[in-house]
Structure formats: C-alpha cells, structure tokens
Motif scaffolding. Structure first.
Motif, mmCIF file in Angstrom:
data_model
loop_
_atom_site.group_PDB
_atom_site.id
_atom_site.type_symbol
_atom_site.label_atom_id
_atom_site.label_comp_id
_atom_site.label_asym_id
_atom_site.label_seq_id
_atom_site.Cartn_x
_atom_site.Cartn_y
_atom_site.Cartn_z
ATOM 1 N N VAL A 187 0.839 -1.199 0.000
ATOM 2 C CA VAL A 187 0.000 0.000 0.000
ATOM 3 C C VAL A 187 0.874 1.249 0.000
ATOM 4 N N CYS A 188 1.923 1.228 0.786
ATOM 5 C CA CYS A 188 2.852 2.363 0.828
ATOM 6 C C CYS A 188 3.472 2.600 -0.552
ATOM 7 N N ARG A 189 3.943 1.533 -1.185
ATOM 8 C CA ARG A 189 4.539 1.678 -2.525
ATOM 9 C C ARG A 189 3.518 2.200 -3.530
ATOM 10 N N ALA A 190 2.296 1.690 -3.458
ATOM 11 C CA ALA A 190 1.253 2.143 -4.389
ATOM 12 C C ALA A 190 0.952 3.630 -4.186
ATOM 13 N N SER A 191 0.882 4.053 -2.938
ATOM 14 C CA SER A 191 0.561 5.465 -2.682
ATOM 15 C C SER A 191 1.723 6.381 -3.078
ATOM 16 N N THR A 192 2.964 5.971 -2.817
ATOM 17 C CA THR A 192 4.085 6.832 -3.212
ATOM 18 C C THR A 192 4.271 6.845 -4.730
ATOM 19 N N THR A 193 3.945 5.744 -5.378
ATOM 20 C CA THR A 193 3.995 5.727 -6.846
ATOM 21 C C THR A 193 2.919 6.641 -7.413
ATOM 22 N N THR A 194 1.776 6.681 -6.760
ATOM 23 C CA THR A 194 0.701 7.585 -7.187
ATOM 24 C C THR A 194 1.173 9.041 -7.086
ATOM 25 N N LEU A 195 1.918 9.339 -6.037
ATOM 26 C CA LEU A 195 2.484 10.692 -5.914
ATOM 27 C C LEU A 195 3.364 11.015 -7.113
#
Length: 194
Positions: free
Chosen positions: A15-23
């Motif tokens: 989830v962390c990777r997905a959210s930072t990739t979204t950034l």
C-alpha cells in the motif's frame, strides 16, 4: 490527496509503494501537483522523527525516493538532517528497507554540488570500510555497505584510485565467505562492473 498521503503511512508496504507511486504519477502529470509532493515531504519528516522509533522509516524513505525525482533540493534538506537514520536503514536486516535507503542515498549524492560530492563520497567510503572491517556486523550490514560502495563508485568513479579500489575489493572479498546470497551476488556484480 489526503487519502493518498495517509496511505503512505500504511503498515502494508504494498500500500505504501502504491501510494508513493501515485504521488510520482501526480507530479509527472502536472507541475501544479508539486504542492502534494511538498505535503508528502512534510509527512516524511514526521515519519523520521525520533518519536516514531523507526516505525515508519520505510514509508519515509519511499516518499523521499519518489519526491526526490521532482524536488531534489527539498529532499536534500531532509536527507542531510536525517542521514543517521538513513544509514541505519542501509545496515538493517530488512532487504527492502536497505534497498530503498540506498536509492535515497543515490538521489542525495546525485544532487550534491561537485565539490561537496567528493567529500561526502569519501565519508561514505570510510563508513563502508568501517562496516566491512567490523567483526560484530551482520551479513545484512555488509550487504548494505557493498550496495553503497557500488552507488558511490557509479556516481564518482574518479574519486577511486587503484589503491582505493584494491582496498574495497579486499574488504568485500573478506566478507564474501559468509552464507548470504544477496551479499555474495552484490559483491561479484560490483567487481564485474569495476
């Protein structure tokens, strides 16, 4: 955006990777979205605060890695003030944390002014030497030091004369006998690149 920013603190690394990739995607879409990156950078600072006791260090480093692609000068300020925490992550027994910490160091070094970069590379070289010379360190710590050796060599090969390269290789070969696949592979990949 607040939802994405809150998800960067998730205990799930996916989830962390997905959210930072979204950034990263938001920033790539428009410069207007850089304000979101700045807000996330503030979150990363709070995640690195000693009161967090490294609970959110993976999240902080993931944010720094993504934001560093777009706002390297602002990330630089954070990495300078939290370098001990980043170095501890490099030496950790967690390979994902180690890997993202080395990538943050790479961003940090890449955006240093040339005159400062050499000094910082030399300091990291000495830190890596100390880690590899320490009998009390784990193979995971040795692996982190080898990854940093490789990073600093790729960014600043001119800082390494033959004596330094020989010293690096000798130290790496001395620890390569430990039963640690990632360490052995990284050592031989580095030697192959040299």
């Amino acid at each position: 955006f607040p939802i994405i920013n809150n998800l960067t603190a998730s205990s799930s690394r996916d989830v962390c990777r997905a959210s930072t990739t979204t950034l990263r995607y938001l920033a790539a879409e428009s410069i207007d979205n850089y304000s979101f990156l700045r807000e996330s950078l503030e979150s990363a600072k709070s995640y690195l605060h000693p009161s967090q006791k490294n609970r959110l260090i993976y999240s902080a480093l993931s944010i720094l890695r993504q934001v560093g692609r777009f706002l390297p000068n602002e990330v630089f300020g954070v990495t300078v003030s939290h370098f001990p925490e980043i170095w501890n992550a490099v030496l950790s027994d967690d390979i994902e944390l180690r890997t993202v910490a080395v990538k943050v160091i790479n961003i940090h070094l890449f955006h240093l002014p040339t005159n400062i970069q050499i000094t910082f590379v030399e300091s990291l070289f000495m830190d890596c030497n100390s880690t590899l010379a320490s009998a009390g360190k784990t193979p995971d710590s040795y692996h982190g030091a080898v990854l940093v050796y490789r990073t600093i060599y790729k960014l600043s090969p001119s800082a390494f004369n033959n004596a330094r390269l020989g010293q690096m290789i000798d130290k790496m070969l001395a620890v390569s006998l430990s039963p640690h696949d990632e360490l052995t592979i990284s050592i031989f990949d580095f030697i192959k690149d040299v």
